[in-house]
Design a protein around this motif. Structure first.
Motif, PDB file in Angstrom:
ATOM      1  N   UNK A   1       0.812  -1.218   0.000  1.00 60.17           N
ATOM      2  CA  UNK A   1       0.000   0.000   0.000  1.00 60.17           C
ATOM      3  C   UNK A   1       0.843   1.264   0.000  1.00 60.17           C
ATOM      4  N   UNK A   2       2.148   1.141   0.192  1.00 66.11           N
ATOM      5  CA  UNK A   2       3.033   2.308   0.244  1.00 66.11           C
ATOM      6  C   UNK A   2       3.410   2.726  -1.176  1.00 66.11           C
ATOM      7  N   UNK A   3       2.596   3.581  -1.751  1.00 61.87           N
ATOM      8  CA  UNK A   3       2.796   3.974  -3.152  1.00 61.87           C
ATOM      9  C   UNK A   3       2.777   5.488  -3.364  1.00 61.87           C
ATOM     10  N   UNK A   4       2.610   6.260  -2.293  1.00 59.81           N
ATOM     11  CA  UNK A   4       2.391   7.702  -2.463  1.00 59.81           C
ATOM     12  C   UNK A   4       3.677   8.532  -2.447  1.00 59.81           C
ATOM     13  N   UNK A   5       4.709   8.031  -1.773  1.00 58.97           N
ATOM     14  CA  UNK A   5       5.932   8.811  -1.614  1.00 58.97           C
ATOM     15  C   UNK A   5       7.011   8.342  -2.583  1.00 58.97           C
ATOM     16  N   UNK A   6       7.451   9.243  -3.456  1.00 60.32           N
ATOM     17  CA  UNK A   6       8.503   8.900  -4.407  1.00 60.32           C
ATOM     18  C   UNK A   6       9.836   8.654  -3.709  1.00 60.32           C
TER      19      UNK A   6
ATOM     20  N   UNK B   1       9.102   5.312  -0.461  1.00 59.52           N
ATOM     21  CA  UNK B   1       8.460   4.022  -0.688  1.00 59.52           C
ATOM     22  C   UNK B   1       9.277   3.108  -1.589  1.00 59.52           C
ATOM     23  N   UNK B   2       9.055   1.781  -1.482  1.00 61.65           N
ATOM     24  CA  UNK B   2       9.825   0.825  -2.288  1.00 61.65           C
ATOM     25  C   UNK B   2       9.515   0.953  -3.780  1.00 61.65           C
ATOM     26  N   UNK B   3      10.496   0.621  -4.610  1.00 58.47           N
ATOM     27  CA  UNK B   3      10.263   0.603  -6.049  1.00 58.47           C
ATOM     28  C   UNK B   3       9.279  -0.495  -6.422  1.00 58.47           C
ATOM     29  N   UNK B   4       9.333  -1.590  -5.670  1.00 56.23           N
ATOM     30  CA  UNK B   4       8.409  -2.710  -5.894  1.00 56.23           C
ATOM     31  C   UNK B   4       7.636  -2.948  -4.600  1.00 56.23           C
TER      32      UNK B   4
END
Length: 268
Positions: free
Chosen positions: A76-81, A84-87
């Protein structure tokens, strides 16, 4: 607990959650956004971390405290460039992906001396073992923090491991209803000591040493009263937010003066 108090408790959790990734907004600022107050907003980085937290909580509430739920949090960690993980949700395998190899530097001077090398390959059974150990425990708050420490040390994902671990530990303790969240120390010195003790847990080579490190971690945590009273003023609400500009600020760990941007960190 009414919605106002729920959002206050959640705001405290989010500021704690974000403290591991340079979250600068106060509890009150965060609560205003959660309350959907007109005009309330956070800096871009803080907004991303807030949404990561909310979606991570929602993900593990849906799947429960198990390996799938822990993976779903990180996914779910997709908001922070930047943070957050690349995958997202990908379990590391350094044999196939060089970016999955992780070493944690523990030396304040930045050398590799005493560094902790996380396992090259992480499998679902590694997360299952942490879940099983907790389910067999007395499920005390110490056991909850052990979940946090174990997942953090395992470093199952490319990034966001400690944040994933904090949400997972709260899921293990089922803090969502009573809002009695497990939170990191709010005081900057206690927070730093907490992280040092977490590093001790990382480099511990035996179960006994891990337990000793966990004991040290527990001594730095805020009491329930301290958590409930934590409501710092925003920068705008302070009477003299610029007073520090008249001071010559020095780093405790070196003789070099800290540049003026450090003022903002001291006001957090």
């Amino acid at each position: 607990m009414n919605n106002n108090n729920k959002n206050l408790a959640l705001a405290r959790f989010i500021t704690s959650f974000g403290s591991m990734n340079n979250y600068k907004s106060s509890v009150l600022q965060t609560k205003r956004v959660l309350d959907n107050e007109v005009g309330a907003k956070l800096p871009k980085n803080d907004t991303a971390i807030l949404y990561d937290a909310l979606d991570g909580i929602s993900a593990i509430e849906d799947k429960g405290f198990n390996s799938d739920g822990i993976i779903a949090v990180n996914k779910a960690f997709t908001y922070s460039e930047n943070e957050d993980p690349q995958l997202p949700g990908h379990l590391r395998n350094a044999f196939y992906n060089p970016d999955d190899a992780i070493m944690i530097v523990t030396d304040p001077n930045g050398t590799s001396r005493g560094a902790y090398s996380a396992p090259d390959v992480v499998k679902k059974k590694d997360l299952d073992n942490i879940v099983i150990e907790f389910n067999k425990s007395k499920k005390t708050r110490r056991d909850g923090w052990k979940v946090f420490a174990k997942i953090s040390k395992l470093q199952p994902f490319q990034d966001g491991n400690k944040r994933t671990a904090l949400i997972a530990a709260n899921a293990a303790m089922n803090t969502w209803d009573k809002q009695n969240y497990l939170v990191l120390p709010f005081n900057n010195i206690d927070h730093a000591e907490f992280m040092v003790n977490l590093m001790r847990f990382y480099v511990a080579e035996t179960d006994v040493d891990e337990e000793k490190a966990l004991d040290k971690i527990m001594t730095t945590l805020p009491s329930e009263k301290e958590v409930n009273l934590h409501l710092p003023l925003t920068k705008e609400e302070k009477e003299n937010p610029l007073d520090l500009k008249t001071k010559r600020i020095k780093n405790f760990y070196s003789n070099k003066a800290i540049n003026s941007s450090f003022n903002n960190d001291l006001e957090r």
